[in-house]
Every structure is written in C-alpha cells, then in structure tokens.
Design an enzyme around this catalytic site. Structure first.
Site, PDB file in Angstrom:
ATOM      1  N   ASP A   6       0.884  -1.170   0.000  1.00  0.00           N
ATOM      2  CA  ASP A   6       0.000   0.000   0.000  1.00  0.00           C
ATOM      3  C   ASP A   6       0.919   1.215   0.000  1.00  0.00           C
ATOM      4  O   ASP A   6       1.478   1.579   1.035  1.00  0.00           O
ATOM      5  CB  ASP A   6      -0.899  -0.050   1.246  1.00  0.00           C
ATOM      6  CG  ASP A   6      -1.700   1.236   1.446  1.00  0.00           C
ATOM      7  OD1 ASP A   6      -1.661   2.131   0.574  1.00  0.00           O
ATOM      8  OD2 ASP A   6      -2.364   1.335   2.510  1.00  0.00           O
ATOM      9  N   ASN A   9       1.223   8.412   0.505  1.00  0.00           N
ATOM     10  CA  ASN A   9       2.002   9.606   0.197  1.00  0.00           C
ATOM     11  C   ASN A   9       3.249   9.737   1.050  1.00  0.00           C
ATOM     12  O   ASN A   9       4.241  10.316   0.609  1.00  0.00           O
ATOM     13  CB  ASN A   9       1.131  10.849   0.327  1.00  0.00           C
ATOM     14  CG  ASN A   9       0.320  11.070  -0.932  1.00  0.00           C
ATOM     15  OD1 ASN A   9       0.877  11.322  -1.991  1.00  0.00           O
ATOM     16  ND2 ASN A   9      -0.986  10.918  -0.842  1.00  0.00           N
ATOM     17  N   PHE A  11       4.346   6.910   3.408  1.00  0.00           N
ATOM     18  CA  PHE A  11       4.930   5.614   3.757  1.00  0.00           C
ATOM     19  C   PHE A  11       4.445   4.520   2.818  1.00  0.00           C
ATOM     20  O   PHE A  11       3.403   4.656   2.174  1.00  0.00           O
ATOM     21  CB  PHE A  11       4.535   5.230   5.195  1.00  0.00           C
ATOM     22  CG  PHE A  11       4.987   6.228   6.222  1.00  0.00           C
ATOM     23  CD1 PHE A  11       6.317   6.330   6.588  1.00  0.00           C
ATOM     24  CD2 PHE A  11       4.063   7.091   6.813  1.00  0.00           C
ATOM     25  CE1 PHE A  11       6.731   7.264   7.518  1.00  0.00           C
ATOM     26  CE2 PHE A  11       4.475   8.026   7.761  1.00  0.00           C
ATOM     27  CZ  PHE A  11       5.814   8.112   8.106  1.00  0.00           C
ATOM     28  N   LEU A 100      -7.168   5.476  -5.239  1.00  0.00           N
ATOM     29  CA  LEU A 100      -7.301   4.015  -5.231  1.00  0.00           C
ATOM     30  C   LEU A 100      -7.251   3.436  -3.824  1.00  0.00           C
ATOM     31  O   LEU A 100      -7.846   2.398  -3.552  1.00  0.00           O
ATOM     32  CB  LEU A 100      -6.214   3.387  -6.110  1.00  0.00           C
ATOM     33  CG  LEU A 100      -6.478   3.533  -7.609  1.00  0.00           C
ATOM     34  CD1 LEU A 100      -5.255   3.101  -8.410  1.00  0.00           C
ATOM     35  CD2 LEU A 100      -7.708   2.716  -8.017  1.00  0.00           C
ATOM     36  N   ASP A 101      -6.563   4.121  -2.907  1.00  0.00           N
ATOM     37  CA  ASP A 101      -6.561   3.637  -1.516  1.00  0.00           C
ATOM     38  C   ASP A 101      -7.964   3.759  -0.924  1.00  0.00           C
ATOM     39  O   ASP A 101      -8.434   2.876  -0.197  1.00  0.00           O
ATOM     40  CB  ASP A 101      -5.510   4.368  -0.667  1.00  0.00           C
ATOM     41  CG  ASP A 101      -5.606   5.893  -0.732  1.00  0.00           C
ATOM     42  OD1 ASP A 101      -6.371   6.426  -1.578  1.00  0.00           O
ATOM     43  OD2 ASP A 101      -4.922   6.550   0.073  1.00  0.00           O
TER      44      ASP A 101
HETATM   45  N1  LIG Z   1       9.736   4.162  10.069  1.00  0.00           N
HETATM   46  C1  LIG Z   1       8.559   3.713  10.513  1.00  0.00           C
HETATM   47  N2  LIG Z   1       8.449   2.495  11.016  1.00  0.00           N
HETATM   48  C2  LIG Z   1       7.282   2.042  11.457  1.00  0.00           C
HETATM   49  N3  LIG Z   1       6.140   2.738  11.433  1.00  0.00           N
HETATM   50  C3  LIG Z   1       6.185   3.958  10.948  1.00  0.00           C
HETATM   51  C4  LIG Z   1       7.387   4.504  10.460  1.00  0.00           C
HETATM   52  N4  LIG Z   1       7.136   5.719  10.027  1.00  0.00           N
HETATM   53  C5  LIG Z   1       5.822   5.911  10.235  1.00  0.00           C
HETATM   54  N5  LIG Z   1       5.250   4.869  10.792  1.00  0.00           N
HETATM   55  C6  LIG Z   1       3.831   4.745  11.106  1.00  0.00           C
HETATM   56  O1  LIG Z   1       3.175   4.111  10.009  1.00  0.00           O
HETATM   57  C7  LIG Z   1       1.923   4.673   9.782  1.00  0.00           C
HETATM   58  C8  LIG Z   1       1.824   5.165   8.346  1.00  0.00           C
HETATM   59  O2  LIG Z   1       0.583   4.848   7.863  1.00  0.00           O
HETATM   60  P1  LIG Z   1      -0.359   5.918   7.197  1.00  0.00           P
HETATM   61  O3  LIG Z   1      -1.653   5.262   7.008  1.00  0.00           O
HETATM   62  O4  LIG Z   1      -0.303   7.167   8.010  1.00  0.00           O
HETATM   63  O5  LIG Z   1       0.379   6.110   5.799  1.00  0.00           O
HETATM   64  P2  LIG Z   1       0.705   7.409   4.964  1.00  0.00           P
HETATM   65  O6  LIG Z   1       1.506   6.971   3.801  1.00  0.00           O
HETATM   66  O7  LIG Z   1       1.271   8.488   5.821  1.00  0.00           O
HETATM   67  O8  LIG Z   1      -0.677   7.940   4.575  1.00  0.00           O
HETATM   68  P3  LIG Z   1      -1.519   7.684   3.302  1.00  0.00           P
HETATM   69  O9  LIG Z   1      -1.420   6.221   2.988  1.00  0.00           O
HETATM   70  O10 LIG Z   1      -2.875   8.098   3.745  1.00  0.00           O
HETATM   71  O11 LIG Z   1      -0.962   8.569   2.251  1.00  0.00           O
HETATM   72  C9  LIG Z   1       1.821   5.809  10.779  1.00  0.00           C
HETATM   73  O12 LIG Z   1       1.095   5.346  11.912  1.00  0.00           O
HETATM   74  C10 LIG Z   1       3.217   6.086  11.224  1.00  0.00           C
HETATM   75  O13 LIG Z   1       3.244   6.553  12.563  1.00  0.00           O
HETATM   76  C1  LIG Z   2      -6.688  11.602  -0.721  1.00  0.00           C
HETATM   77  C2  LIG Z   2      -5.492  10.692  -0.806  1.00  0.00           C
HETATM   78  C3  LIG Z   2      -4.217  11.509  -0.842  1.00  0.00           C
HETATM   79  C4  LIG Z   2      -5.489   9.839   0.472  1.00  0.00           C
HETATM   80  O1  LIG Z   2      -4.388   8.991   0.492  1.00  0.00           O
HETATM   81  C5  LIG Z   2      -5.591   9.757  -2.043  1.00  0.00           C
HETATM   82  O2  LIG Z   2      -6.714   8.965  -1.949  1.00  0.00           O
HETATM   83  C6  LIG Z   2      -5.611  10.521  -3.341  1.00  0.00           C
HETATM   84  O3  LIG Z   2      -4.592  10.961  -3.814  1.00  0.00           O
HETATM   85  N1  LIG Z   2      -6.831  10.676  -3.944  1.00  0.00           N
HETATM   86  C7  LIG Z   2      -7.049  11.359  -5.204  1.00  0.00           C
HETATM   87  C8  LIG Z   2      -8.079  12.433  -5.061  1.00  0.00           C
HETATM   88  C9  LIG Z   2      -9.479  11.927  -4.720  1.00  0.00           C
HETATM   89  O4  LIG Z   2      -9.645  10.846  -4.140  1.00  0.00           O
HETATM   90  O5  LIG Z   2     -10.444  12.642  -5.034  1.00  0.00           O
HETATM   91  K   LIG Z   3      -3.885   5.506   3.017  1.00  0.00           K
END
Ligand SMILES: Nc1ncnc2c1ncn2[C@@H]1O[C@H](COP(=O)(O)OP(=O)(O)OP(=O)(O)O)[C@@H](O)[C@H]1O
Ligand SMILES: CC(C)(CO)[C@@H](O)C(=O)NCCC(=O)O
Ligand SMILES: [K+]
Length: 248
Positions: A6, A9, A11, A100-101
C-alpha cells in the site's frame, strides 16, 4: 507467498501473506523504496507474486515496480480504477479520479460489513467514504491529517515551534492549552475528533443506526475514544486489494 503493498504519500505499508490461507508471514512500514527492498529481502520469504495499490505518480510507481521485478523476480499486479466491482459502484463523477486507496478501503469495508458503511482512513490525509446498503458509493471527504495540520502551522507561523517529545506529552489531555505545544496539538486533535463525529452524524441522518463505521490508517488510534463503536481494521486497504487483484 504474495507480497502486498500500500504505497501512500508518506509511507509504504507492506506485508507478505501465504497464498494458501492468507496468513500474514511478515510486514511493516517503510519510508522509501530502498527501505522496502531491504525489508522484503530480509524477510527471506521469496514471494513470487506482488499486488499493490499506489496513490503516487505513475512514474514513481513504475520505478518501484521495476525495482521489485529486478530484485525479486516476481510478477506484479497493480490495482486500477473501476466503475463497479464486487457489488460496489464508484460514486465519483469521473471514477478514475477517486484515490485508489479510498476505493480499496471502501470495497474492503463493504465486503466485511455487508451493509451500509462509512470508511474513515487517517493517514497523511484523512478521508471518509460512504457506501449504501445496496453498494452505492455516495462519495466522501478529504481533509488534512494530523501531520499535515501541525506542519502547516509550523511552516506558516513564526512562533510555533516545538519538538516531538513535548507534542506527545501535550496529548495526555484535551483541556485548553496553556502552552503553544498544548494549544496546537490539542487543537488539531479536536479538529480530527470533530471531523469523525460529523461523519457519524451524516451517516445517522441517512441510515439511522443501520451502518458500520470503519476506522483505518496509521493514525486510527487518535480517534478511537470518540467513536468506541467503530470497527478498527488496520489492514482494510489490503482486504480491498485482495478483492481488486485476485491471483487467479
Ligand atoms: N519508520 C517507521 N516504522 C514504522 N512505522 C512507521 C514509520 N514511520 C511511520 N510509521 C507509522 O506508520 C503509519 C503510516 O501509515 P499511514 O496510514 O499514516 O500512511 P501514509 O503513507 O502516511 O498515509 P496515506 O497512505 O494516507 O498517504 C503511521 O502510523 C506512522 O506513525
Ligand atoms: C486523498 C489521498 C491523498 C489519500 O491517500 C488519495 O486517496 C488521493 O490521492 N486521492 C485522489 C483524489 C481523490 O480521491 O479525489
Ligand atoms: K492511506
């Protein structure tokens, strides 16, 4: 073995599941492609297949896919947009624009709930999506997550500065802050709580009590107490990923 990714943005969440029974054999969170290759290599499980979802750019995603193929000689499937899948109809005017997430998390939620649901994902951004009992995705909301809120304040003001340790300590209470760190951390936390509660209000207005609220994402624990009845499902995106990218 199947490698599941997964790519968010900030991680990359990864795990390796056994093909026969979907038992999770290894997994983690990394902050770069390089760290991912190291972590997967170190797991020593030699997955032959990979399925992934990415909200990163095409280019970034392709670079990662090439590296995975070069390092592990596996075949890769990427989740793509769909107008309709597994009994759920994408509610966006342009279905390809829905993250897509979000799509996978709501597919996963509907699959688990088998009734109306709201899926809240707390990551870099916070998103919420509504699916009716008949599988109509009604749309949703996007707002900044905790890290973005706090960093915007730090970036755009001169006098908001504090370290991570005091930030964590500040959140032991939600009383009005008597120091900058408390005021900011508790203020942003209450924004998040308010967001979650208004989602609940909208769902109740539409469906009464006939719905399931899912909470997922790295920051799901921040809103636990305000919605004690919510189902916290940390791997909801992966549930949807398996639906969108079946292996046979
Ligand atoms: N180096 C690390 N090792 C382990 N866990 C981490 C690390 N860095 C961040 N995390 C934790 O992993 C999680 C990241 O998941 P999250 O769903 O926030 O992903 P994201 O990529 O920031 O967001 P999104 O997927 O919405 O763009 C957070 O809870 C964060 O605290
Ligand atoms: C909103 C985020 C950044 C959440 O990870 C992602 O789902 C995304 O880039 N979406 C595109 C814009 C939208 O969902 O309308
Ligand atoms: K996410």
């Amino acid at each position: 073995m199947i490698l599941e990714l997964d790519c968010g943005n900030s991680f990359i969440k990864w795990r390796i599941v056994r093909r026969a029974d979907a038992v999770v054999m290894a997994g983690g969170v990394v902050d770069s492609d390089k760290a991912l290759l190291l972590a997967v290599g170190a797991a020593g499980l030699s997955p032959r297949f990979c399925r992934l979802v990415s909200v990163r750019s095409e280019e970034e995603t392709s670079v990662l896919v090439e590296a995975l193929i070069a390092n592990f000689a596996l075949s890769v499937r990427k989740a793509g947009p769909a107008r309709e899948l597994a009994g759920v109809r994408n509610g966006y005017e342009d279905y390809q624009r829905l993250g897509l997430d979000r799509w996978l998390a709501l597919l996963g939620g509907y699959h688990l709930a088998k009734r109306a649901c709201v899926v809240i994902d707390l990551g870099t951004a916070v998103t919420s999506d509504f699916v009716s009992a008949s599988g109509e995705h009604l749309g949703g909301f996007i707002c900044p997550g905790m890290p973005l809120m706090r960093n915007q304040l730090r970036t755009h003001t001169r006098r908001i500065r504090y370290d991570d340790v005091s930030a964590e300590q500040a959140l032991t209470s939600l009383a009005p802050g008597r120091a900058t760190v408390e005021a900011v951390e508790r203020g942003c936390m209450l924004m998040l709580h308010g967001f979650v509660l208004t989602q609940l209000e909208q769902a109740r207005a539409q469906w009464g009590e006939e719905f399931t609220l899912f909470v997922t994402g790295g920051d799901a624990s921040l809103v636990n107490q305000v919605v004690p009845l919510a189902r916290v499902v940390p791997d909801l995106v992966f549930v949807g990923l398996a639906i969108a990218c079946p292996l046979d």
